[in-house]
Design a protein around this motif. Structure first.
Motif, PDB file in Angstrom:
ATOM      1  N   GLU A 195      47.169  75.031 -28.322  1.00  0.00           N
ATOM      2  CA  GLU A 195      47.993  75.816 -29.229  1.00  0.00           C
ATOM      3  C   GLU A 195      47.329  77.155 -29.520  1.00  0.00           C
ATOM      4  OE1 GLU A 195      50.747  73.487 -32.209  1.00  0.00           O
ATOM      5  OE2 GLU A 195      48.654  72.964 -32.582  1.00  0.00           O
ATOM      6  N   VAL A 196      48.149  78.198 -29.584  1.00  0.00           N
ATOM      7  CA  VAL A 196      47.690  79.522 -29.987  1.00  0.00           C
ATOM      8  C   VAL A 196      48.250  79.814 -31.372  1.00  0.00           C
ATOM      9  CG1 VAL A 196      47.683  81.983 -29.441  1.00  0.00           C
ATOM     10  CG2 VAL A 196      47.613  80.294 -27.581  1.00  0.00           C
ATOM     11  N   PHE A 197      47.362  80.119 -32.310  1.00  0.00           N
ATOM     12  CA  PHE A 197      47.743  80.438 -33.690  1.00  0.00           C
ATOM     13  C   PHE A 197      47.856  81.959 -33.805  1.00  0.00           C
ATOM     14  CE2 PHE A 197      46.540  76.130 -33.919  1.00  0.00           C
ATOM     15  CZ  PHE A 197      46.984  75.585 -35.126  1.00  0.00           C
ATOM     16  N   ARG A 222      38.175  62.746 -21.552  1.00  0.00           N
ATOM     17  CA  ARG A 222      38.998  62.303 -22.677  1.00  0.00           C
ATOM     18  C   ARG A 222      39.985  63.401 -23.078  1.00  0.00           C
ATOM     19  NH1 ARG A 222      37.157  57.229 -21.691  1.00  0.00           N
ATOM     20  NH2 ARG A 222      35.039  56.901 -22.454  1.00  0.00           N
ATOM     21  N   PRO A 223      40.989  63.066 -23.864  1.00  0.00           N
ATOM     22  CA  PRO A 223      41.966  64.060 -24.300  1.00  0.00           C
ATOM     23  C   PRO A 223      41.318  65.207 -25.089  1.00  0.00           C
ATOM     24  CG  PRO A 223      42.806  61.855 -24.668  1.00  0.00           C
ATOM     25  CD  PRO A 223      41.374  61.695 -24.273  1.00  0.00           C
ATOM     26  N   LEU A 224      41.947  66.367 -24.985  1.00  0.00           N
ATOM     27  CA  LEU A 224      41.438  67.597 -25.592  1.00  0.00           C
ATOM     28  C   LEU A 224      42.540  68.302 -26.358  1.00  0.00           C
ATOM     29  CD1 LEU A 224      39.448  70.085 -25.838  1.00  0.00           C
ATOM     30  CD2 LEU A 224      40.459  70.871 -23.662  1.00  0.00           C
ATOM     31  N   TYR A 225      42.216  68.743 -27.575  1.00  0.00           N
ATOM     32  CA  TYR A 225      43.067  69.672 -28.325  1.00  0.00           C
ATOM     33  C   TYR A 225      42.283  70.973 -28.485  1.00  0.00           C
ATOM     34  CZ  TYR A 225      45.503  71.799 -32.332  1.00  0.00           C
ATOM     35  OH  TYR A 225      46.156  72.666 -33.174  1.00  0.00           O
ATOM     36  N   TYR A 226      42.802  72.062 -27.915  1.00  0.00           N
ATOM     37  CA  TYR A 226      42.151  73.369 -27.938  1.00  0.00           C
ATOM     38  C   TYR A 226      43.033  74.308 -28.743  1.00  0.00           C
ATOM     39  CZ  TYR A 226      39.525  77.359 -25.892  1.00  0.00           C
ATOM     40  OH  TYR A 226      38.741  78.481 -25.680  1.00  0.00           O
ATOM     41  N   ALA A 227      42.568  74.679 -29.934  1.00  0.00           N
ATOM     42  CA  ALA A 227      43.331  75.524 -30.856  1.00  0.00           C
ATOM     43  C   ALA A 227      42.639  76.875 -30.953  1.00  0.00           C
ATOM     44  CB  ALA A 227      43.412  74.871 -32.233  1.00  0.00           C
ATOM     45  N   VAL A 228      43.356  77.955 -30.654  1.00  0.00           N
ATOM     46  CA  VAL A 228      42.730  79.271 -30.567  1.00  0.00           C
ATOM     47  C   VAL A 228      43.600  80.341 -31.215  1.00  0.00           C
ATOM     48  CG1 VAL A 228      41.544  78.651 -28.419  1.00  0.00           C
ATOM     49  CG2 VAL A 228      43.759  79.826 -28.316  1.00  0.00           C
ATOM     50  N   THR A 229      42.983  81.488 -31.459  1.00  0.00           N
ATOM     51  CA  THR A 229      43.690  82.700 -31.840  1.00  0.00           C
ATOM     52  C   THR A 229      43.977  83.507 -30.569  1.00  0.00           C
ATOM     53  OG1 THR A 229      41.520  83.643 -32.351  1.00  0.00           O
ATOM     54  CG2 THR A 229      42.826  82.814 -34.203  1.00  0.00           C
ATOM     55  N   PRO A 230      44.796  84.554 -30.663  1.00  0.00           N
ATOM     56  CA  PRO A 230      45.263  85.228 -29.445  1.00  0.00           C
ATOM     57  C   PRO A 230      44.183  85.774 -28.525  1.00  0.00           C
ATOM     58  CG  PRO A 230      46.716  85.787 -31.255  1.00  0.00           C
ATOM     59  CD  PRO A 230      45.572  85.015 -31.853  1.00  0.00           C
ATOM     60  N   ARG A 231      43.006  86.104 -29.028  1.00  0.00           N
ATOM     61  CA  ARG A 231      41.968  86.669 -28.157  1.00  0.00           C
ATOM     62  C   ARG A 231      41.529  85.684 -27.078  1.00  0.00           C
ATOM     63  NH1 ARG A 231      36.356  85.772 -29.316  1.00  0.00           N
ATOM     64  NH2 ARG A 231      36.147  83.947 -30.670  1.00  0.00           N
ATOM     65  N   GLU A 243      45.190  79.055 -21.643  1.00  0.00           N
ATOM     66  CA  GLU A 243      46.099  78.831 -20.518  1.00  0.00           C
ATOM     67  C   GLU A 243      45.371  78.186 -19.348  1.00  0.00           C
ATOM     68  OE1 GLU A 243      47.603  82.750 -19.919  1.00  0.00           O
ATOM     69  OE2 GLU A 243      49.119  82.594 -21.514  1.00  0.00           O
ATOM     70  N   ALA A 244      44.134  78.620 -19.094  1.00  0.00           N
ATOM     71  CA  ALA A 244      43.360  78.031 -18.003  1.00  0.00           C
ATOM     72  C   ALA A 244      43.030  76.570 -18.292  1.00  0.00           C
ATOM     73  CB  ALA A 244      42.081  78.834 -17.771  1.00  0.00           C
ATOM     74  N   VAL A 245      42.651  76.278 -19.529  1.00  0.00           N
ATOM     75  CA  VAL A 245      42.337  74.900 -19.910  1.00  0.00           C
ATOM     76  C   VAL A 245      43.577  74.018 -19.775  1.00  0.00           C
ATOM     77  CG1 VAL A 245      41.726  73.429 -21.873  1.00  0.00           C
ATOM     78  CG2 VAL A 245      40.380  75.478 -21.381  1.00  0.00           C
ATOM     79  N   ALA A 246      44.728  74.536 -20.177  1.00  0.00           N
ATOM     80  CA  ALA A 246      45.966  73.762 -20.070  1.00  0.00           C
ATOM     81  C   ALA A 246      46.276  73.400 -18.634  1.00  0.00           C
ATOM     82  CB  ALA A 246      47.122  74.550 -20.669  1.00  0.00           C
TER      83      ALA A 246
END
Length: 266
Positions: free
Chosen positions: A234-236, A207-216, A222-225
């Motif tokens: 998205e990177v916050f 199913r679709p995925l939204y992965y929201a992370v901080t820079p660490r 990037e691998a998940v994308a």
């Protein structure tokens, strides 16, 4: 107009009474908080998303206002707790949103139950076992929890945010984060699973995925994308670990887009 928020309860398959917050109506998004945190930490999401969606925020066992049992602080039981909650909420697909340790609890659910009830995953700022692992937790953290728990937890809570937070709010979160026995809280940070378990559990969900992370966690994002069939990443850059509080407007807008345009409700 803000949808009214109510506290509800259900009993797990092993007899533990858990609480959740609920607001709004329609298609369901379920939020699972991180290590020792209460479901109310998602207050910005409950307020914003309940205008269009049925929003549920779980107090996992030993957290928030849920019962504090002696055991069950491991991934299989925690995944089953999510499964029990979904059974209690009724039929139909849901979007499961996990933050920090809640990411692992959501993936534990997916490993045991598959993706039949999942319309999409929202995974917030935890490793999913991809690429280079994040920096290890300081080696004295467990020792500090045992020897000076209050100060250690308060430091942990304060460090979750980059934006100023009200002192009473931080005090309340820190107090709630110490409800479970200290050894249970340490077990939660010691899940007996290899990194590959979380990676494989993630990619088994189509199913679709939204992965929201901080820079660490940029490398993992990037691998998940690249590897996930339906990614939104998205990177916050300027947010702390509680990025959904620090940058609530941006995060909520992204979740709205995900729920409206990407989630596989049918």
């Amino acid at each position: 107009m803000r949808a009214a928020e109510v506290a509800r309860w259900f009993r797990t398959s092993d007899g533990v009474r858990l609480r959740y917050l609920e607001a709004g109506s329609g298609r369901v998004v379920v939020f699972v908080p991180g290590w020792c945190m209460p479901g109310r930490i998602f207050a910005p999401q409950i307020a914003a998303l309940a205008r269009r969606w049925r929003v549920v925020a779980l107090d996992p066992r030993g957290q928030g206002q849920s019962e504090v049992p002696r055991d069950g602080y491991e991934p299989t039981r925690r995944g089953q707790d999510v499964r029990d909650l979904l059974a209690h909420l009724g039929g139909g697909r849901v979007v499961l949103a996990g933050w920090s340790l809640g990411v692992l609890d959501v993936l534990s659910y997916a490993d045991m139950a598959g993706d039949g009830r999942i319309a999409g995953l929202v995974l917030i700022d935890n490793s999913v076992g991809e690429g280079t692992p994040p920096p290890p937790r300081p080696s004295r953290f467990f020792q500090n929890l045992r020897q000076r728990r209050d100060a250690t937890v308060r430091g942990f809570v304060a460090a979750m945010y980059r934006t100023p937070q009200d002192a009473a709010y931080l005090d309340g979160i820190a107090r709630e984060a110490q409800r479970m026995p200290v050894e249970a809280s340490i077990r939660l940070l010691s899940y007996p699973r290899p990194r590959e378990f979380w990676r494989d559990s993630l990619y088994a969900v189509r199913r679709p995925l939204y992965y929201a992370v901080t820079p660490r966690l940029r490398g993992q994002a990037e691998a998940v994308a690249q590897r996930h069939p339906q990614p939104m990443v998205e990177v916050f850059e300027g947010a702390g670990h509680a990025l959904f509080v620090d940058e609530a407007a941006r995060f909520n807008a992204s979740v709205e887009e995900f729920l409206s345009r990407r989630a596989a409700w049918a």
